[in-house]
Design an enzyme around this catalytic site. Structure first.
Site, PDB file in Angstrom:
ATOM      1  N   SER A  76     -19.652  37.824 -13.909  1.00  0.00           N
ATOM      2  CA  SER A  76     -18.983  37.570 -12.634  1.00  0.00           C
ATOM      3  C   SER A  76     -19.618  36.379 -11.923  1.00  0.00           C
ATOM      4  CB  SER A  76     -19.054  38.811 -11.735  1.00  0.00           C
ATOM      5  OG  SER A  76     -18.308  38.620 -10.548  1.00  0.00           O
ATOM      6  N   ASP A  77     -18.824  35.733 -11.091  1.00  0.00           N
ATOM      7  CA  ASP A  77     -19.327  34.620 -10.297  1.00  0.00           C
ATOM      8  C   ASP A  77     -18.507  34.524  -9.015  1.00  0.00           C
ATOM      9  OD1 ASP A  77     -21.236  32.216 -10.392  1.00  0.00           O
ATOM     10  OD2 ASP A  77     -19.344  31.305  -9.762  1.00  0.00           O
ATOM     11  N   GLN A  78     -19.119  33.990  -7.969  1.00  0.00           N
ATOM     12  CA  GLN A  78     -18.419  33.843  -6.695  1.00  0.00           C
ATOM     13  C   GLN A  78     -18.718  32.484  -6.074  1.00  0.00           C
ATOM     14  OE1 GLN A  78     -19.583  35.911  -2.866  1.00  0.00           O
ATOM     15  NE2 GLN A  78     -17.673  37.007  -3.280  1.00  0.00           N
ATOM     16  N   GLY A 132     -14.721  35.574  -9.686  1.00  0.00           N
ATOM     17  CA  GLY A 132     -14.227  35.737 -11.043  1.00  0.00           C
ATOM     18  C   GLY A 132     -14.945  36.884 -11.729  1.00  0.00           C
TER      19      GLY A 132
END
Length: 206
Positions: free
Chosen positions: A77-79, A114
């Site tokens: 995950s990434d933000q 994501g």
């Protein structure tokens, strides 16, 4: 977490992140998992838009760990905060956090998160993006300073820690998944896990 709480047929679940926020969120699904650092360069590519960046990084993080955990189900995950097309990541320092919050004062900012789920043993690989629009209040310097001293959100994209005192910075939040703003969209994550063959509520695999 105690692996004995779920079926022995449950595949190993690995979170490709050392973020405490993502660990705390994933624990809500009550599935046994371990965390592993993906060690991925998070620098945006030239001209890369925030919405594209989070998809690329979420997938890259999951793939980095999947290369070492081929018999597991991997979550990456990434933000990134999207400020008029400019990506705002983790500030890292107090001065950068002040600059981010001053820029976002009285403005609407889209936080893109994501999430990717990979199951190398079956060839499953999916990545999705969840957007959250945050409308910030007009913020004074004294308010910004008080918030930063109280929360020290230097490891949060856009310096906005909404699950803490940061909620007082905000006029409104618009999203289909409130957990996305904290760092891991659990509705999308649970859906992708089901598609990968993990029975989230039953605690077993297909």
């Amino acid at each position: 977490m105690d692996p004995s709480a779920t079926s022995l047929s449950m595949p190993r679940l690995v979170l490709a992140s050392t973020s405490r926020y993502r660990r705390e969120l994933l624990e809500r699904l009550r599935l046994p998992f371990r965390s592993e650092s993906p060690q991925v360069d998070e620098t945006p590519l030239p001209g890369e838009q925030p919405a594209e960046l989070v998809l690329r990084l979420a997938l890259a993080k999951a793939r980095a760990v999947a290369g070492r955990q081929t018999d597991a189900v991997i979550i990456g995950s990434d933000q990134v905060a999207d400020f008029d097309g400019t990506p705002l990541g983790k500030p890292g320092t107090h001065d950068r956090a002040v600059a981010q919050l001053r820029a976002m004062s009285g403005r609407a900012v889209v936080f893109h998160t994501g999430v990717a789920v990979l199951r190398p043993a079956t060839g499953f690989e999916r990545v999705v993006r969840v957007a959250v629009t945050v409308r910030f209040r007009a913020l004074g310097d004294a308010e910004i300073e008080h918030y930063l001293q109280a929360e020290r959100p230097y490891d949060c994209a856009g310096s906005a820690k909404s699950e803490g005192l940061g909620i007082a910075l905000i006029d409104a939040i618009e999203s289909d998944d409130p957990t996305a703003l904290v760092g891991l969209p659990l509705i999308a994550t649970a859906r992708l896990l089901r598609e990968a063959g993990v029975d989230v509520l039953g605690g077993r695999a297909r």
